[in-house]
Design a protein around this motif. Structure first.
Motif, PDB file in Angstrom:
ATOM      1  N   ASP A   1       2.488  -0.783  -5.849  1.00  0.00           N
ATOM      2  CA  ASP A   1       3.901  -1.021  -6.010  1.00  0.00           C
ATOM      3  C   ASP A   1       4.013  -2.599  -5.727  1.00  0.00           C
ATOM      4  OD1 ASP A   1       4.394   1.166  -6.742  1.00  0.00           O
ATOM      5  OD2 ASP A   1       5.404   1.972  -4.943  1.00  0.00           O
ATOM      6  N   ARG A   2       5.111  -3.094  -6.279  1.00  0.00           N
ATOM      7  CA  ARG A   2       5.328  -4.615  -6.124  1.00  0.00           C
ATOM      8  C   ARG A   2       6.786  -5.041  -5.994  1.00  0.00           C
ATOM      9  NH1 ARG A   2       2.601  -5.528 -11.362  1.00  0.00           N
ATOM     10  NH2 ARG A   2       3.356  -3.707 -11.370  1.00  0.00           N
ATOM     11  N   GLU A   3       6.978  -6.191  -5.377  1.00  0.00           N
ATOM     12  CA  GLU A   3       8.395  -6.438  -5.237  1.00  0.00           C
ATOM     13  C   GLU A   3       8.349  -8.179  -5.685  1.00  0.00           C
ATOM     14  OE1 GLU A   3      10.429  -3.793  -1.951  1.00  0.00           O
ATOM     15  OE2 GLU A   3      10.352  -5.835  -1.426  1.00  0.00           O
TER      16      GLU A   3
ATOM     17  N   ASP B   1       0.762  -1.207   0.049  1.00  0.00           N
ATOM     18  CA  ASP B   1      -0.083   0.157  -0.045  1.00  0.00           C
ATOM     19  C   ASP B   1       1.090   1.289   0.033  1.00  0.00           C
ATOM     20  OD1 ASP B   1       0.853   0.464   2.578  1.00  0.00           O
ATOM     21  OD2 ASP B   1      -0.971  -0.220   3.394  1.00  0.00           O
ATOM     22  N   PRO B   2       0.499   2.384   0.031  1.00  0.00           N
ATOM     23  CA  PRO B   2       1.324   3.716  -0.434  1.00  0.00           C
ATOM     24  C   PRO B   2       2.005   3.932   0.980  1.00  0.00           C
ATOM     25  CG  PRO B   2      -1.003   4.060  -0.945  1.00  0.00           C
ATOM     26  CD  PRO B   2      -1.265   2.847  -0.424  1.00  0.00           C
ATOM     27  N   SER B   3       1.604   3.412   2.290  1.00  0.00           N
ATOM     28  CA  SER B   3       2.573   3.515   3.359  1.00  0.00           C
ATOM     29  C   SER B   3       3.691   2.353   3.503  1.00  0.00           C
ATOM     30  CB  SER B   3       1.705   3.449   4.581  1.00  0.00           C
ATOM     31  OG  SER B   3       1.049   2.061   4.715  1.00  0.00           O
ATOM     32  N   GLY B   4       3.743   1.555   2.402  1.00  0.00           N
ATOM     33  CA  GLY B   4       4.827   0.424   2.296  1.00  0.00           C
ATOM     34  C   GLY B   4       4.395  -0.951   3.156  1.00  0.00           C
ATOM     35  N   GLN B   5       2.989  -1.012   3.537  1.00  0.00           N
ATOM     36  CA  GLN B   5       2.727  -2.224   4.075  1.00  0.00           C
ATOM     37  C   GLN B   5       2.290  -3.222   3.163  1.00  0.00           C
ATOM     38  OE1 GLN B   5       2.822  -2.594   7.681  1.00  0.00           O
ATOM     39  NE2 GLN B   5       3.969  -0.756   7.484  1.00  0.00           N
ATOM     40  N   ILE B   6       2.718  -4.615   3.359  1.00  0.00           N
ATOM     41  CA  ILE B   6       2.231  -5.600   2.362  1.00  0.00           C
ATOM     42  C   ILE B   6       0.650  -5.812   2.617  1.00  0.00           C
ATOM     43  CG2 ILE B   6       2.558  -7.986   2.082  1.00  0.00           C
ATOM     44  CD1 ILE B   6       5.452  -7.979   3.185  1.00  0.00           C
TER      45      ILE B   6
END
Length: 70
Positions: A52-54, A21-26
């Motif tokens: 965003d994805r990794e 999510d925009p805050s960097g949480q999976i």
């Protein structure tokens, strides 16, 4: 498997994709097999998302994929 590698055949490896999510949480994850990084990146890109994805293979970061612009 070792026998397949000995014959020169590629053995699929497990890749993991994580969505953020925009805050960097999976916010989600998926595991899928692919023969190599290039194939895994194509598969991961096909899982289009605005997030965003990794992409990971084991403990190795393969690629960071930006989300589609809104």
């Amino acid at each position: 498997s070792i026998a397949r590698r000995a014959k020169g055949l590629r053995v699929p490896r497990d890749y993991r994709i994580f969505w953020f999510d925009p805050s960097g949480q999976i916010t989600g994850a998926d595991v899928f097999p692919a023969e190599d990084d290039a194939v895994a990146i194509v598969i991961a890109k096909a899982k289009e998302s605005s997030a965003d994805r990794e992409l990971w293979e084991g403990e190795r970061l393969v690629a960071r994929l930006p989300g589609a612009a809104a």
